[in-house]
Write an enzyme that holds these catalytic residues in place. Sequence first.
Site, PDB file in Angstrom:
ATOM      1  N   ALA A 222       0.832  -1.210   0.000  1.00  0.00           N
ATOM      2  CA  ALA A 222       0.000   0.000   0.000  1.00  0.00           C
ATOM      3  C   ALA A 222       0.862   1.254   0.000  1.00  0.00           C
ATOM      4  O   ALA A 222       0.498   2.276   0.574  1.00  0.00           O
ATOM      5  CB  ALA A 222      -0.932  -0.015   1.216  1.00  0.00           C
TER       6      ALA A 222
ATOM      7  N   VAL B 275       4.814  -5.778 -10.199  1.00  0.00           N
ATOM      8  CA  VAL B 275       5.355  -4.431 -10.433  1.00  0.00           C
ATOM      9  C   VAL B 275       6.699  -4.245  -9.714  1.00  0.00           C
ATOM     10  O   VAL B 275       7.564  -3.500 -10.169  1.00  0.00           O
ATOM     11  CB  VAL B 275       4.340  -3.357  -9.945  1.00  0.00           C
ATOM     12  CG1 VAL B 275       4.855  -1.952 -10.213  1.00  0.00           C
ATOM     13  CG2 VAL B 275       2.974  -3.559 -10.604  1.00  0.00           C
TER      14      VAL B 275
ATOM     15  N   HIS C  86      12.858  -4.498 -18.166  1.00  0.00           N
ATOM     16  CA  HIS C  86      12.302  -3.199 -17.799  1.00  0.00           C
ATOM     17  C   HIS C  86      13.417  -2.255 -17.345  1.00  0.00           C
ATOM     18  O   HIS C  86      14.314  -2.656 -16.632  1.00  0.00           O
ATOM     19  CB  HIS C  86      11.297  -3.418 -16.663  1.00  0.00           C
ATOM     20  CG  HIS C  86      10.761  -2.165 -16.065  1.00  0.00           C
ATOM     21  ND1 HIS C  86      10.333  -1.103 -16.822  1.00  0.00           N
ATOM     22  CD2 HIS C  86      10.563  -1.806 -14.775  1.00  0.00           C
ATOM     23  CE1 HIS C  86       9.893  -0.147 -16.013  1.00  0.00           C
ATOM     24  NE2 HIS C  86      10.029  -0.551 -14.767  1.00  0.00           N
TER      25      HIS C  86
HETATM   26  N1  APR Z   1       4.188  -7.730   2.365  1.00  0.00           N
HETATM   27  C1  APR Z   1       3.383  -6.697   2.054  1.00  0.00           C
HETATM   28  N2  APR Z   1       3.817  -5.432   1.900  1.00  0.00           N
HETATM   29  C2  APR Z   1       5.123  -5.206   2.058  1.00  0.00           C
HETATM   30  C3  APR Z   1       6.035  -6.251   2.362  1.00  0.00           C
HETATM   31  C4  APR Z   1       5.519  -7.554   2.531  1.00  0.00           C
HETATM   32  N3  APR Z   1       6.308  -8.596   2.837  1.00  0.00           N
HETATM   33  N4  APR Z   1       7.268  -5.706   2.455  1.00  0.00           N
HETATM   34  C5  APR Z   1       7.139  -4.386   2.188  1.00  0.00           C
HETATM   35  N5  APR Z   1       5.844  -4.082   1.955  1.00  0.00           N
HETATM   36  C6  APR Z   1       5.232  -2.791   1.662  1.00  0.00           C
HETATM   37  C7  APR Z   1       5.809  -1.633   2.442  1.00  0.00           C
HETATM   38  O1  APR Z   1       5.285  -1.622   3.772  1.00  0.00           O
HETATM   39  C8  APR Z   1       5.361  -0.426   1.611  1.00  0.00           C
HETATM   40  O2  APR Z   1       4.117   0.086   2.055  1.00  0.00           O
HETATM   41  O3  APR Z   1       5.456  -2.421   0.297  1.00  0.00           O
HETATM   42  C9  APR Z   1       5.203  -1.016   0.194  1.00  0.00           C
HETATM   43  C10 APR Z   1       6.153  -0.419  -0.816  1.00  0.00           C
HETATM   44  O4  APR Z   1       5.782   0.900  -1.001  1.00  0.00           O
HETATM   45  P1  APR Z   1       6.816   2.084  -1.339  1.00  0.00           P
HETATM   46  O5  APR Z   1       8.018   1.957  -0.482  1.00  0.00           O
HETATM   47  O6  APR Z   1       6.038   3.372  -1.352  1.00  0.00           O
HETATM   48  O7  APR Z   1       7.311   1.736  -2.815  1.00  0.00           O
HETATM   49  P2  APR Z   1       6.600   2.145  -4.191  1.00  0.00           P
HETATM   50  O8  APR Z   1       7.101   3.471  -4.639  1.00  0.00           O
HETATM   51  O9  APR Z   1       5.153   1.917  -4.078  1.00  0.00           O
HETATM   52  O10 APR Z   1       7.247   1.065  -5.167  1.00  0.00           O
HETATM   53  C11 APR Z   1       6.922  -0.299  -5.047  1.00  0.00           C
HETATM   54  O11 APR Z   1       7.135  -0.764  -7.362  1.00  0.00           O
HETATM   55  O12 APR Z   1       7.828   0.470  -9.187  1.00  0.00           O
HETATM   56  C12 APR Z   1       8.201  -0.469  -8.228  1.00  0.00           C
HETATM   57  O13 APR Z   1      10.578  -0.044  -7.909  1.00  0.00           O
HETATM   58  C13 APR Z   1       9.310   0.046  -7.313  1.00  0.00           C
HETATM   59  O14 APR Z   1       9.808  -2.094  -6.356  1.00  0.00           O
HETATM   60  C14 APR Z   1       9.160  -0.863  -6.137  1.00  0.00           C
HETATM   61  C15 APR Z   1       7.650  -1.106  -6.096  1.00  0.00           C
END
Ligand code: APR
Length: 312
Positions: free
Chosen positions: A10, A118, A175
Amino acid sequence: MKAKVSVIGAGNVGATTAHLVVQSGIADVVLFDITEGIPQGKALDLAEAAPLWNVASSITGTNDFSDTRDSDIIVITAGFPRKPGMSRDDLLHANADVIRKVVAGTSALSPGSIYIIVTNPMDVMTQIAWTVSGFDSGRVIGMGGVLDASRFRTFISLELGVSPEDIETLVLGGHGDSMVPLPQYTTVKGVPLKEFLGHERIADLIHRARNGGAEIVALLKTGSAYYAPAASTFQMIKAVLLDEKRLLPCSALLRGEYGHRDVYVGVPVILGKNGVEKIIELPLAKDEALQFDKSAHAVKSMVETASANEQK
Ligand code: APR
């Protein structure tokens, strides 16, 4: 019954994807994260926006995989960003671990679902998700080419002063920085790009598209792109849920296409209700084929590194 889309992670990309799905009204949404409160808070905020968008989609925020049961699509954006001092391999292992946990926690609950991956490094994460799920490969798909192509279209549109809607292109390969843009299949309303721009200018735009993610990281400093990644993910969700049979560049498992086997890499596919329904094989110029081979080998070697680390 409304379709159900579960978005795992999220953070910026996940929440923005959930926003687009809720606003479109095409599916109910479950937003999952390991952090308590974040998915619940963002889901409630989105639910409170729904009356203003005139949609009746339900949206649930959760830390419990069982809420994802019977999803039609599971989008995985969960993971860690690359932090200072972290090598590419450290990031690979950390995110591979997240993908394994998420797929192990969701696949049995939604055996008929389609995964859209993603999390970066995306092609590698998609291959891991496919292996862990045991799903048919057409039902595990990576989001990359749609975003890379959208970035390339944006830069062409800015250069020519033409609406990006009138620009069509295809981007293959891994990508991001190993992507393989195909100027020969790039047109402005059907007119080949080379009628508008010389070789060097096209090469500059390709360079900018290839570094599109890094350009945004350099500006934001504390995060990476999310509006365009979420919009690209939403285009794929829509193609599947509405069985649109769109021709989109996605990361798909190759079984001999483009001279490669058992590797996920970006190729043009037909995307419909069954996921990847067909891989389209196009003739590539010699240098394009070489770049494609290079990115397929890079994905293969990262998949091997990740699985060697898992066995430790
Ligand atoms: N299970 C569920 N959620 C998780 C887990 C897990 N085991 N580990 C981490 N998360 C959650 C984090 O708590 C965080 O809310 O994944 C989320 C990642 O969100 P952001 O740090 O905001 O990253 P974001 O910019 O959304 O990018 C996510 O997409 O484009 C790609 O390179 C980018 O790999 C990255 C991904």
